[in-house]
Design an enzyme around this catalytic site. Structure first.
Site, short mmCIF file in Angstrom:
data_model
loop_
_atom_site.label_atom_id
_atom_site.label_comp_id
_atom_site.label_asym_id
_atom_site.label_seq_id
_atom_site.Cartn_x
_atom_site.Cartn_y
_atom_site.Cartn_z
N ASP A 82 -7.26 13.92 10.78
CA ASP A 82 -5.93 14.41 11.14
C ASP A 82 -5.97 15.94 11.14
O ASP A 82 -6.59 16.55 10.26
CB ASP A 82 -4.96 13.87 10.07
CG ASP A 82 -3.51 14.11 10.37
OD1 ASP A 82 -3.15 14.12 11.56
OD2 ASP A 82 -2.73 14.28 9.40
N GLY A 179 6.13 17.25 5.69
CA GLY A 179 6.68 17.52 4.35
C GLY A 179 8.06 16.93 4.20
O GLY A 179 8.55 16.21 5.08
N GLY A 207 4.93 13.71 10.69
CA GLY A 207 6.06 14.04 9.81
C GLY A 207 6.92 12.85 9.48
O GLY A 207 8.15 12.94 9.45
N GLY A 208 6.28 11.71 9.18
CA GLY A 208 7.04 10.48 8.94
C GLY A 208 7.89 10.47 7.67
O GLY A 208 8.91 9.77 7.61
N ASN A 228 2.58 8.89 11.38
CA ASN A 228 1.85 9.48 10.25
C ASN A 228 2.72 9.59 9.01
O ASN A 228 3.83 10.13 9.07
CB ASN A 228 1.41 10.91 10.61
CG ASN A 228 0.28 10.94 11.62
OD1 ASN A 228 -0.09 9.92 12.18
ND2 ASN A 228 -0.25 12.12 11.86
P1 13P Z 1 4.53 13.79 6.26
O1 13P Z 1 3.80 14.56 5.20
O2 13P Z 1 5.86 14.37 6.56
O3 13P Z 1 4.59 12.34 5.95
O4 13P Z 1 3.69 13.97 7.60
C1 13P Z 1 2.46 13.36 7.72
C2 13P Z 1 1.76 13.83 8.92
O5 13P Z 1 2.33 13.96 9.98
C3 13P Z 1 0.33 14.09 8.78
O6 13P Z 1 -0.21 14.61 9.96
#
Ligand code: 13P
Length: 278
Positions: A82, A179, A207-208, A228
């Site tokens: 990633d 985050g 950014g889940g 993600n």
């Molecule tokens: P979060 O940290 O918001 O879950 O985002 C994960 C992400 O998109 C990793 O690439």
């Protein structure tokens, strides 16, 4: 079940009108927890690690664990780099047997992002690996010190980018951020709908953490096939470890370890249930 290419997991998501969870891991317990949840749900997953995280969780230790966990899992598991930042890291991941890589050149000018992504495509092809790229600017940071200001992906650019680079999937910026969100996010589903009309490749939502179940479902209905999750798993582990160490009479690593795995298992399972979209 073998370690699989990420395209196989994305095809499964497409056929089932759902999204595959891509879960970031930083140690052995996180891998154990994530794979256990996927096996229990009988669902393919993606295990991933971002280049920035290799400072704490080195590639030469994480990669063999991730690849071995995938090879021994009872469900298909893809292993993905990633937010790769350097070609060296992309090559290293491919050499260790990652079945998918992402170079994040989203902060560079459009043409440079295209040129670099084409190089990643050529490299990945030598290993039969999948390629993800990002267009537009996702907010927050991924282990970085800088907070990035969101710029939504332009649908026309998304089409041109996919045509010119030959990527297998595209991460979009629609108001999402890495985050914990300071306030509830407002995702631009209108932009996502336009991107989906132009791009035939599976779309990825970064950014889940902090996105609501409703928003996940809507995003999946508009073509998101990979989601993600990182912060929510790291936070769940840290919280559960804190409770254990603060309440145990005599903290013991061999009791702490399953607590950490359980915390990640719970978070991953919760997200798989939502992403299955049933
Ligand atoms: P979060 O940290 O918001 O879950 O985002 C994960 C992400 O998109 C990793 O690439």
């Amino acid at each position: 079940m073998p370690l699989v290419k990420m395209t196989e997991v994305l095809s499964w998501a497409e056929e089932n009108n759902c999204a595959a969870g891509a879960f970031s891991v930083g140690n052995m317990e996180m891998i154990i927890g994530a794979v256990r949840a996927a096996e229990e749900m009988n669902t393919p997953i993606i295990l991933q690690i971002a280049e920035k995280r290799l400072a704490q969780s080195p590639m030469h230790l994480m990669a063999p664990m991730m690849v071995s966990a995938a090879k021994n899992a009872k469900v298909p598991v893809a292993v993905h780099l990633d937010h790769g930042l350097t070609m060296d890291c992309i090559v290293s991941a491919l050499e260790y047997g990652f079945t998918s890589v992402m170079l994040d050149a989203s902060l560079l000018p459009f043409e440079e992002n295209i040129e670099l992504t084409k190089k990643v495509r050529a490299l990945a092809d030598k290993y039969g690996a999948t390629v993800e790229a990002e267009l537009g600017v996702v907010g927050g940071n991924e282990g970085d010190t800088a907070e990035h200001k969101i710029t939504c992906t332009d649908p026309e650019n998304a089409f041109e980018f996919c045509e010119k680079t030959g990527v297998d999937c595209l991460a979009v910026a629609i108001g999402n951020a890495h985050g914990n969100y300071p306030v509830s996010p407002e995702l631009r589903f209108d932009v996502l709908e336009e991107i989906c009309k132009k791009v035939s490749k599976p779309l990825v939502l970064h950014g889940g953490t902090g996105i609501t179940d409703e928003m996940f479902r809507k995003a999946i209905s508009l073509g998101i096939r990979k989601i993600n999750i990182a912060t929510a798993s790291f936070d769940a582990l840290a919280k559960k470890a804190k409770v254990y160490t603060e309440t145990a009479d005599k903290p013991d690593y061999f009791k702490l370890s399953p607590y950490m795995a359980d915390a990640v298992y719970g978070n991953v399972k919760k997200h798989i249930e939502i992403f299955l979209n049933k």
